[in-house]
Write a protein that holds these residues in place. Sequence first.
Motif, PDB file in Angstrom:
ATOM      1  N   ALA A   1       0.920   9.015   6.042  1.00 36.78           N
ATOM      2  CA  ALA A   1       2.267   8.823   6.252  1.00 36.78           C
ATOM      3  C   ALA A   1       2.781   9.572   5.052  1.00 36.78           C
ATOM      4  N   ALA A   2       4.170  10.392   5.210  1.00 33.00           N
ATOM      5  CA  ALA A   2       4.576  10.954   4.005  1.00 33.00           C
ATOM      6  C   ALA A   2       6.199  10.968   4.293  1.00 33.00           C
ATOM      7  N   ASN A   3       7.010  10.845   3.145  1.00 35.98           N
ATOM      8  CA  ASN A   3       8.283  10.528   3.325  1.00 35.98           C
ATOM      9  C   ASN A   3       8.956  11.314   2.014  1.00 35.98           C
ATOM     10  N   ILE A   4      10.419  11.635   2.344  1.00 42.55           N
ATOM     11  CA  ILE A   4      11.269  11.965   1.075  1.00 42.55           C
ATOM     12  C   ILE A   4      12.359  10.951   1.104  1.00 42.55           C
ATOM     13  N   ALA A   5      12.525  10.549  -0.022  1.00 42.24           N
ATOM     14  CA  ALA A   5      13.573   9.187  -0.283  1.00 42.24           C
ATOM     15  C   ALA A   5      14.699   9.971  -1.242  1.00 42.24           C
ATOM     16  N   TYR A   6      15.779  10.001  -0.796  1.00 43.70           N
ATOM     17  CA  TYR A   6      16.973  10.537  -1.357  1.00 43.70           C
ATOM     18  C   TYR A   6      18.017   9.510  -1.578  1.00 43.70           C
ATOM     19  N   MET A   7      18.346   9.423  -2.771  1.00 43.95           N
ATOM     20  CA  MET A   7      19.388   8.224  -3.241  1.00 43.95           C
ATOM     21  C   MET A   7      20.890   8.941  -3.237  1.00 43.95           C
ATOM     22  N   VAL A   8      21.513   8.887  -2.017  1.00 47.74           N
ATOM     23  CA  VAL A   8      22.919   9.479  -1.902  1.00 47.74           C
ATOM     24  C   VAL A   8      23.715   9.104  -3.334  1.00 47.74           C
ATOM     25  N   VAL A   9      23.990   7.990  -3.393  1.00 47.45           N
ATOM     26  CA  VAL A   9      24.764   7.312  -4.418  1.00 47.45           C
ATOM     27  C   VAL A   9      24.044   6.096  -4.763  1.00 47.45           C
ATOM     28  N   PRO A  10      24.161   5.340  -6.178  1.00 45.47           N
ATOM     29  CA  PRO A  10      23.513   4.169  -6.471  1.00 45.47           C
ATOM     30  C   PRO A  10      23.744   3.271  -5.642  1.00 45.47           C
TER      31      PRO A  10
ATOM     32  N   ALA B   1       0.859  -1.255  -0.030  1.00 43.53           N
ATOM     33  CA  ALA B   1      -0.039  -0.239  -0.062  1.00 43.53           C
ATOM     34  C   ALA B   1       0.804   1.279   0.047  1.00 43.53           C
ATOM     35  N   GLY B   2       1.617   1.401  -1.017  1.00 38.67           N
ATOM     36  CA  GLY B   2       2.275   2.726  -1.133  1.00 38.67           C
ATOM     37  C   GLY B   2       4.002   2.491  -0.954  1.00 38.67           C
ATOM     38  N   ASN B   3       4.690   3.524  -1.188  1.00 38.13           N
ATOM     39  CA  ASN B   3       6.021   3.337  -0.970  1.00 38.13           C
ATOM     40  C   ASN B   3       6.397   4.309   0.401  1.00 38.13           C
ATOM     41  N   VAL B   4       5.779   4.315   1.261  1.00 38.64           N
ATOM     42  CA  VAL B   4       5.972   4.872   2.559  1.00 38.64           C
ATOM     43  C   VAL B   4       6.370   3.568   3.275  1.00 38.64           C
ATOM     44  N   LEU B   5       7.128   3.849   4.530  1.00 39.46           N
ATOM     45  CA  LEU B   5       7.936   2.911   5.350  1.00 39.46           C
ATOM     46  C   LEU B   5       6.890   2.291   6.133  1.00 39.46           C
ATOM     47  N   ASP B   6       5.966   3.143   6.923  1.00 40.02           N
ATOM     48  CA  ASP B   6       4.925   2.480   7.789  1.00 40.02           C
ATOM     49  C   ASP B   6       3.724   2.541   7.078  1.00 40.02           C
ATOM     50  N   ASN B   7       3.286   1.505   6.171  1.00 40.87           N
ATOM     51  CA  ASN B   7       1.999   1.238   5.231  1.00 40.87           C
ATOM     52  C   ASN B   7       1.166   0.494   5.851  1.00 40.87           C
ATOM     53  N   ILE B   8       1.288   0.129   7.035  1.00 36.62           N
ATOM     54  CA  ILE B   8       0.019  -0.621   7.600  1.00 36.62           C
ATOM     55  C   ILE B   8      -0.448   0.134   8.933  1.00 36.62           C
ATOM     56  N   LEU B   9      -0.419   1.519   8.869  1.00 37.17           N
ATOM     57  CA  LEU B   9      -1.328   2.244  10.030  1.00 37.17           C
ATOM     58  C   LEU B   9      -2.703   1.809  10.072  1.00 37.17           C
ATOM     59  N   VAL B  10      -3.308   1.522   8.952  1.00 34.03           N
ATOM     60  CA  VAL B  10      -4.299   0.894   8.847  1.00 34.03           C
ATOM     61  C   VAL B  10      -4.130  -0.437   7.983  1.00 34.03           C
ATOM     62  N   PRO B  11      -4.063  -1.669   8.876  1.00 35.88           N
ATOM     63  CA  PRO B  11      -3.755  -2.940   8.203  1.00 35.88           C
ATOM     64  C   PRO B  11      -4.536  -3.397   7.108  1.00 35.88           C
ATOM     65  N   TYR B  12      -3.736  -3.854   6.003  1.00 39.52           N
ATOM     66  CA  TYR B  12      -4.563  -4.590   4.924  1.00 39.52           C
ATOM     67  C   TYR B  12      -4.374  -5.889   4.623  1.00 39.52           C
ATOM     68  N   GLY B  13      -3.965  -6.729   5.595  1.00 35.49           N
ATOM     69  CA  GLY B  13      -3.632  -8.293   5.452  1.00 35.49           C
ATOM     70  C   GLY B  13      -2.585  -8.645   6.126  1.00 35.49           C
ATOM     71  N   ASP B  14      -2.250 -10.006   6.340  1.00 40.77           N
ATOM     72  CA  ASP B  14      -1.264 -10.721   6.907  1.00 40.77           C
ATOM     73  C   ASP B  14      -0.426 -11.064   5.800  1.00 40.77           C
ATOM     74  N   PHE B  15       0.840 -11.391   6.199  1.00 44.54           N
ATOM     75  CA  PHE B  15       1.747 -11.590   4.846  1.00 44.54           C
ATOM     76  C   PHE B  15       2.424 -13.072   4.785  1.00 44.54           C
ATOM     77  N   ASP B  16       2.627 -13.600   6.106  1.00 46.36           N
ATOM     78  CA  ASP B  16       3.445 -14.957   6.150  1.00 46.36           C
ATOM     79  C   ASP B  16       2.404 -16.194   5.957  1.00 46.36           C
ATOM     80  N   ALA B  17       2.800 -17.052   5.049  1.00 46.86           N
ATOM     81  CA  ALA B  17       1.922 -18.109   4.962  1.00 46.86           C
ATOM     82  C   ALA B  17       2.808 -19.415   3.975  1.00 46.86           C
ATOM     83  N   ASN B  18       2.706 -20.453   4.304  1.00 44.79           N
ATOM     84  CA  ASN B  18       3.250 -21.537   3.423  1.00 44.79           C
ATOM     85  C   ASN B  18       2.117 -21.433   2.202  1.00 44.79           C
ATOM     86  N   VAL B  19       2.412 -21.628   0.726  1.00 40.12           N
ATOM     87  CA  VAL B  19       1.472 -21.267  -0.228  1.00 40.12           C
ATOM     88  C   VAL B  19       1.591 -22.466  -1.236  1.00 40.12           C
ATOM     89  N   ALA B  20       0.418 -22.740  -1.806  1.00 42.06           N
ATOM     90  CA  ALA B  20       0.624 -23.480  -3.084  1.00 42.06           C
ATOM     91  C   ALA B  20      -0.410 -22.798  -4.309  1.00 42.06           C
TER      92      ALA B  20
END
Length: 386
Positions: free
Chosen positions: A330-339, A170-189
């Motif tokens: 949530a809002a941020n500024i991301a800066y790439m200092v060097v690659p 849910a976006g490129n912010v660091l804390d994107n689960i202020l309102v959670p949108y699902g759990d992530f861990d699972a064994n899957v087929a």
Amino acid sequence: MNVRSLFLGSAAALISVSVACAADEVSAPDPTEYVKICDVYGSGYFYIPGTETCLRIGGYIRYDIGLGDVRSYDGARTSDLRTGEAQGTWRKNARFTFKTWTDQETELGALKTYTETGINFGNRNAYSGPESPQNHAFNSGLTLASAWMQLGGLRIGKDGSAFDTFTGYAGNVLDNILVPYGDFDANVAQYYFDAGNGFSAVVSLEQGSGVVGTIDSHVPHVVVGVKQTQGWGAITGVIARDSNYEALAGKVRVDVQVTDDLSLFGMFGYGSIGNLNDDPTNAVAAHGRGFYKTWGGNWAFWAGATYEFDEKTSFNLQVSGDQLRNAGVAANIAYMVVPGFTVTAEVDYYHYGNFGLGTADRSGVNWTGAGKKNSLAGILRFQSSF
């Protein structure tokens, strides 16, 4: 020429020949004799010697500094070691994540694998009330984020739930689960289908994780998703059945590439509460939260934007809310200092409306347990990726 000159000349010649031979024996061979670049699957791959399998390795080192009291990056509370008085402290976490990818072609299609493992060291709240906060730094052990294999469209192993991975974060912010949108861990087929014209789909049988999420019988959770991708963006939909509670949840997401620099997204989730409230002794279930419908109430939304000022600097924003009046910004500024090295500064705001429904209602207590209606936090992240 005297005997001495002849002897010294002969000795010098022998030494020169010996050094030349030794240099030939220890000189490093051409690296291409051992490592052959594999450019079929993208940059960074090379052939594993003696095989037709292409391997790529990568990962990152991350350092987070948190201040405040919002969700997973809260600034944490602790006690003065001399007086026992409750006080605030920094929330710190260092992480090393190692990733591998392999690809090879077979008569049954492409055979792929992916692994992601993380190691963390930092301090985290063990909150037990404002009079007895605990906050200690420690190694939290290995975390297996992903370990799956895929042949053709069939993927099996450990991964994030398709309920989240298929729609994307849910976006490129660091804390994107202020309102959670699902759990992530699972064994899957899972089975993935790609029509090659922008249409793709997934069917995923999942075990889930945690006390509420892990399946309690031989019946798996089921997730079905479809996506249509075009030049302007994409439309994605997923629906999940929680087998533990026979409850349904779904999300629809729209991504729009407005310009080369500006992209927008909006996501809406809806889930049944019903059977999630059938056990008043289970605090999570009694609040209408299962493995998929993790937000409060029936519905929730997430929306955001990314604007790239230039090739190094971007601005990211996310707003979210649910039926129970929980809301986050949530809002941020991301800066790439060097690659390969990026610094991100973020500010998060969370408004506590109501934790949930049912007999186990925790009125006046937000996600951090701090008893606040409004919380503010800041995060500073340094990350070097390879």
